[in-house]
Scaffold this motif. Structure first.
Motif, PDB file in Angstrom:
ATOM      1  N   PRO A   1      23.273  53.930  47.385  1.00  0.00           N
ATOM      2  CA  PRO A   1      24.135  52.780  47.698  1.00  0.00           C
ATOM      3  C   PRO A   1      24.003  51.642  46.695  1.00  0.00           C
ATOM      4  CG  PRO A   1      22.284  52.867  49.214  1.00  0.00           C
ATOM      5  CD  PRO A   1      22.265  54.157  48.435  1.00  0.00           C
ATOM      6  N   TYR A   2      22.791  51.467  46.116  1.00  0.00           N
ATOM      7  CA  TYR A   2      22.609  50.348  45.191  1.00  0.00           C
ATOM      8  C   TYR A   2      23.391  50.560  43.897  1.00  0.00           C
ATOM      9  CZ  TYR A   2      20.583  46.928  42.065  1.00  0.00           C
ATOM     10  OH  TYR A   2      20.441  45.904  41.166  1.00  0.00           O
ATOM     11  N   ALA A   3      23.081  51.646  43.190  1.00  0.00           N
ATOM     12  CA  ALA A   3      23.752  51.895  41.911  1.00  0.00           C
ATOM     13  C   ALA A   3      25.230  52.191  42.128  1.00  0.00           C
ATOM     14  CB  ALA A   3      23.074  53.059  41.181  1.00  0.00           C
ATOM     15  N   GLY A   4      25.525  52.926  43.202  1.00  0.00           N
ATOM     16  CA  GLY A   4      26.927  53.235  43.485  1.00  0.00           C
ATOM     17  C   GLY A   4      27.744  51.976  43.715  1.00  0.00           C
ATOM     18  N   THR A   5      27.225  51.073  44.558  1.00  0.00           N
ATOM     19  CA  THR A   5      27.941  49.829  44.855  1.00  0.00           C
ATOM     20  C   THR A   5      28.035  48.938  43.626  1.00  0.00           C
ATOM     21  OG1 THR A   5      27.194  49.901  47.157  1.00  0.00           O
ATOM     22  CG2 THR A   5      27.975  47.784  46.326  1.00  0.00           C
ATOM     23  N   ALA A   6      26.946  48.855  42.848  1.00  0.00           N
ATOM     24  CA  ALA A   6      26.938  47.995  41.659  1.00  0.00           C
ATOM     25  C   ALA A   6      28.003  48.441  40.649  1.00  0.00           C
ATOM     26  CB  ALA A   6      25.551  48.008  41.018  1.00  0.00           C
ATOM     27  N   PHE A   7      28.036  49.732  40.343  1.00  0.00           N
ATOM     28  CA  PHE A   7      28.997  50.213  39.351  1.00  0.00           C
ATOM     29  C   PHE A   7      30.417  50.275  39.913  1.00  0.00           C
ATOM     30  CE2 PHE A   7      25.189  51.807  37.114  1.00  0.00           C
ATOM     31  CZ  PHE A   7      25.482  51.348  35.839  1.00  0.00           C
ATOM     32  N   LEU A   8      30.540  50.527  41.220  1.00  0.00           N
ATOM     33  CA  LEU A   8      31.861  50.473  41.850  1.00  0.00           C
ATOM     34  C   LEU A   8      32.442  49.071  41.721  1.00  0.00           C
ATOM     35  CD1 LEU A   8      34.210  51.107  43.813  1.00  0.00           C
ATOM     36  CD2 LEU A   8      32.588  50.775  45.693  1.00  0.00           C
TER      37      LEU A   8
ATOM     38  N   TRP B   1      31.486  46.664  39.690  1.00  0.00           N
ATOM     39  CA  TRP B   1      31.659  46.360  38.262  1.00  0.00           C
ATOM     40  C   TRP B   1      32.967  46.932  37.732  1.00  0.00           C
ATOM     41  CZ3 TRP B   1      29.954  43.811  34.042  1.00  0.00           C
ATOM     42  CH2 TRP B   1      30.191  44.353  32.788  1.00  0.00           C
ATOM     43  N   GLY B   2      33.203  48.223  38.003  1.00  0.00           N
ATOM     44  CA  GLY B   2      34.419  48.865  37.510  1.00  0.00           C
ATOM     45  C   GLY B   2      35.678  48.306  38.137  1.00  0.00           C
ATOM     46  N   TYR B   3      35.611  48.041  39.451  1.00  0.00           N
ATOM     47  CA  TYR B   3      36.792  47.527  40.155  1.00  0.00           C
ATOM     48  C   TYR B   3      37.182  46.133  39.655  1.00  0.00           C
ATOM     49  CZ  TYR B   3      39.742  45.730  43.885  1.00  0.00           C
ATOM     50  OH  TYR B   3      40.772  45.166  44.594  1.00  0.00           O
ATOM     51  N   LEU B   4      36.205  45.237  39.540  1.00  0.00           N
ATOM     52  CA  LEU B   4      36.503  43.875  39.112  1.00  0.00           C
ATOM     53  C   LEU B   4      36.963  43.820  37.656  1.00  0.00           C
ATOM     54  CD1 LEU B   4      33.612  41.862  40.832  1.00  0.00           C
ATOM     55  CD2 LEU B   4      36.008  42.065  41.539  1.00  0.00           C
ATOM     56  N   ARG B   5      36.383  44.659  36.819  1.00  0.00           N
ATOM     57  CA  ARG B   5      36.837  44.695  35.423  1.00  0.00           C
ATOM     58  C   ARG B   5      38.275  45.203  35.334  1.00  0.00           C
ATOM     59  NH1 ARG B   5      33.471  44.646  30.922  1.00  0.00           N
ATOM     60  NH2 ARG B   5      34.522  46.441  29.986  1.00  0.00           N
ATOM     61  N   ALA B   6      38.591  46.223  36.126  1.00  0.00           N
ATOM     62  CA  ALA B   6      39.958  46.749  36.111  1.00  0.00           C
ATOM     63  C   ALA B   6      40.959  45.734  36.657  1.00  0.00           C
ATOM     64  CB  ALA B   6      40.012  48.042  36.934  1.00  0.00           C
ATOM     65  N   ALA B   7      40.488  44.931  37.638  1.00  0.00           N
ATOM     66  CA  ALA B   7      41.397  43.985  38.289  1.00  0.00           C
ATOM     67  C   ALA B   7      41.582  42.696  37.492  1.00  0.00           C
ATOM     68  CB  ALA B   7      40.880  43.656  39.693  1.00  0.00           C
ATOM     69  N   PHE B   8      40.523  42.231  36.800  1.00  0.00           N
ATOM     70  CA  PHE B   8      40.581  40.893  36.211  1.00  0.00           C
ATOM     71  C   PHE B   8      40.420  40.838  34.698  1.00  0.00           C
ATOM     72  CE2 PHE B   8      39.015  40.254  40.604  1.00  0.00           C
ATOM     73  CZ  PHE B   8      40.054  39.454  41.072  1.00  0.00           C
ATOM     74  N   VAL B   9      39.989  41.919  34.076  1.00  0.00           N
ATOM     75  CA  VAL B   9      39.798  41.889  32.630  1.00  0.00           C
ATOM     76  C   VAL B   9      40.999  42.531  31.945  1.00  0.00           C
ATOM     77  CG1 VAL B   9      38.372  42.696  30.703  1.00  0.00           C
ATOM     78  CG2 VAL B   9      37.284  41.945  32.827  1.00  0.00           C
ATOM     79  N   PRO B  10      41.693  41.790  31.092  1.00  0.00           N
ATOM     80  CA  PRO B  10      42.869  42.364  30.410  1.00  0.00           C
ATOM     81  C   PRO B  10      42.473  43.440  29.419  1.00  0.00           C
ATOM     82  CG  PRO B  10      42.339  40.204  29.506  1.00  0.00           C
ATOM     83  CD  PRO B  10      41.448  40.387  30.695  1.00  0.00           C
ATOM     84  N   VAL B  11      43.421  44.351  29.175  1.00  0.00           N
ATOM     85  CA  VAL B  11      43.201  45.446  28.243  1.00  0.00           C
ATOM     86  C   VAL B  11      43.888  45.128  26.918  1.00  0.00           C
ATOM     87  CG1 VAL B  11      43.555  47.913  27.815  1.00  0.00           C
ATOM     88  CG2 VAL B  11      43.066  47.097  30.133  1.00  0.00           C
ATOM     89  N   GLY B  12      43.165  45.339  25.817  1.00  0.00           N
ATOM     90  CA  GLY B  12      43.710  45.064  24.499  1.00  0.00           C
ATOM     91  C   GLY B  12      44.627  46.167  24.005  1.00  0.00           C
ATOM     92  N   PRO B  13      45.226  45.994  22.845  1.00  0.00           N
ATOM     93  CA  PRO B  13      46.130  46.995  22.269  1.00  0.00           C
ATOM     94  C   PRO B  13      45.467  48.355  22.049  1.00  0.00           C
ATOM     95  CG  PRO B  13      46.310  44.902  21.096  1.00  0.00           C
ATOM     96  CD  PRO B  13      45.117  44.797  21.996  1.00  0.00           C
ATOM     97  N   ASN B  14      44.156  48.346  21.836  1.00  0.00           N
ATOM     98  CA  ASN B  14      43.448  49.608  21.607  1.00  0.00           C
ATOM     99  C   ASN B  14      43.050  50.312  22.894  1.00  0.00           C
ATOM    100  OD1 ASN B  14      41.503  47.876  22.517  1.00  0.00           O
ATOM    101  ND2 ASN B  14      40.116  48.116  20.765  1.00  0.00           N
TER     102      ASN B  14
END
Length: 323
Positions: free
Chosen positions: A205-212, A214-227
């Motif tokens: 639950p610890y590593a799973g929740t942390a990376f879940l 992390w991945g979800y918030l980055r996908a939701a709030f971090v823009p993707v560059g041209p590359n």
């Protein structure tokens, strides 16, 4: 020719991924080492420090007592073992995560929350399996206090001395559980895996929740560059890492308390292998439901900056190493 070159590049990327993760883990752990020492003393119910547990001010007073009694080095007691453990632990965890992530989610279209959780849980389990004995040494050294030697001088716990004590546990206790004594006698290295099962279960639950998270918030709030790569800033990495760590700590904390009690069981009952059931009952009898969350406030104080630094340095090292 091109296939060989591709394999070499892949191996090189794996090595660089491990270096990035190892450095990130060492930096993060060093930042919070004094808090980690206090938290372990609280979780494992060290009788000399239990009166300070339960409040933020108590954590500060416990830290001040350690400083008065043993100086700055006392706040970092066991940290040398922490660094020996955390570099391979973090290296394996982040390296495994990168590999499992690429396997489960080769493109952004494949990213789902269950796959993010699975990638984190698998990488965490792999890292715990390979580095757990070093974790046990670290906890024992952090839990132990200064003892008098034959010469009358104070004797600070050392890695080698602690390892010898763990190896010798249960060798001369006639009242020990027969099955446990037989296991210890046949497989003495098992003594370095006290609390391993609850640690393995807790890391999911610890590593799973942390990376879940992390991945979800980055996908939701971090823009993707041209590359096609996320255009995250160090500040964004710090913020997302901090939130991910806080949520993961809350979900997995009861497992961590049980694990700490089992790890230090060799000091209180050296001839026995403490089991899940009796450890959980002992915690419940002594403190009820709150007993499973003792030290959580200081846990937040530690885990938020640690995870923030860990994820931010990991990403910074990946950019530096062209990953």
């Amino acid at each position: 020719m091109s296939s060989d070159a591709s394999n070499i590049r892949t191996a090189d990327q794996v090595i660089r991924s491990g270096i990035a993760g190892g450095v990130a883990g060492c930096v993060a752990k060093t930042v919070v080492a004094p808090l980690d020492r206090v938290k372990i003393l609280f979780q494992a119910s060290n009788p000399e420090y239990q009166k300070y547990a339960g409040t933020w001010s108590g954590a500060f007073r416990a830290g001040m007592r350690i400083y008065r009694d043993t100086g700055v080095l006392g706040l970092f007691q066991g940290h040398s073992v922490t660094l020996l453990r955390i570099f391979p632990y973090a290296a394996v965890k982040f390296m495994a995560y990168d590999q499992v992530h690429d396997l489960l989610m080769p493109t952004r279209a494949h990213e789902t929350n269950i796959r993010r959780f699975s990638a984190g849980a698998i990488s965490g389990a792999i890292s715990v399996l390979f580095t757990y004995p070093l974790e046990l040494l670290r906890v024992r050294m952090a839990f132990d206090t200064i003892h008098g030697s034959a010469s009358g001088k104070p004797m600070r716990p050392s890695c080698l001395r602690t390892a010898r004590l763990i190896y010798a546990e249960g060798s001369a206790q006639p009242s020990a559980v027969p099955i446990t004594r037989e296991l210890f006698h046949t497989f003495p290295l098992l003594k370095f895996y006290r609390g391993f099962t609850v640690s393995l279960v807790g890391i999911v639950p610890y590593a799973g929740t942390a990376f879940l998270t992390w991945g979800y918030l980055r996908a939701a709030f971090v823009p993707v560059g041209p590359n096609g790569r996320p255009r995250a800033t160090p500040l964004a990495d710090l913020g997302i890492g901090a939130f991910s760590g806080a949520l993961a700590q809350t979900v997995s904390y009861p497992f961590e308390v049980v694990r700490r009690r089992m790890q230090v069981g060799g000091l209180t009952q050296p001839g026995r292998w403490l089991r899940w059931g009796e450890t959980v009952r002992a915690i419940w009898t002594r403190g009820g439901a709150r007993g499973f969350f003792v030290g959580l406030s200081i846990g937040y104080l530690k885990i938020v900056p640690m995870n923030a630094m860990s994820f931010a340095v990991w990403q910074g090292m990946k950019r530096l190493l062209d990953l």
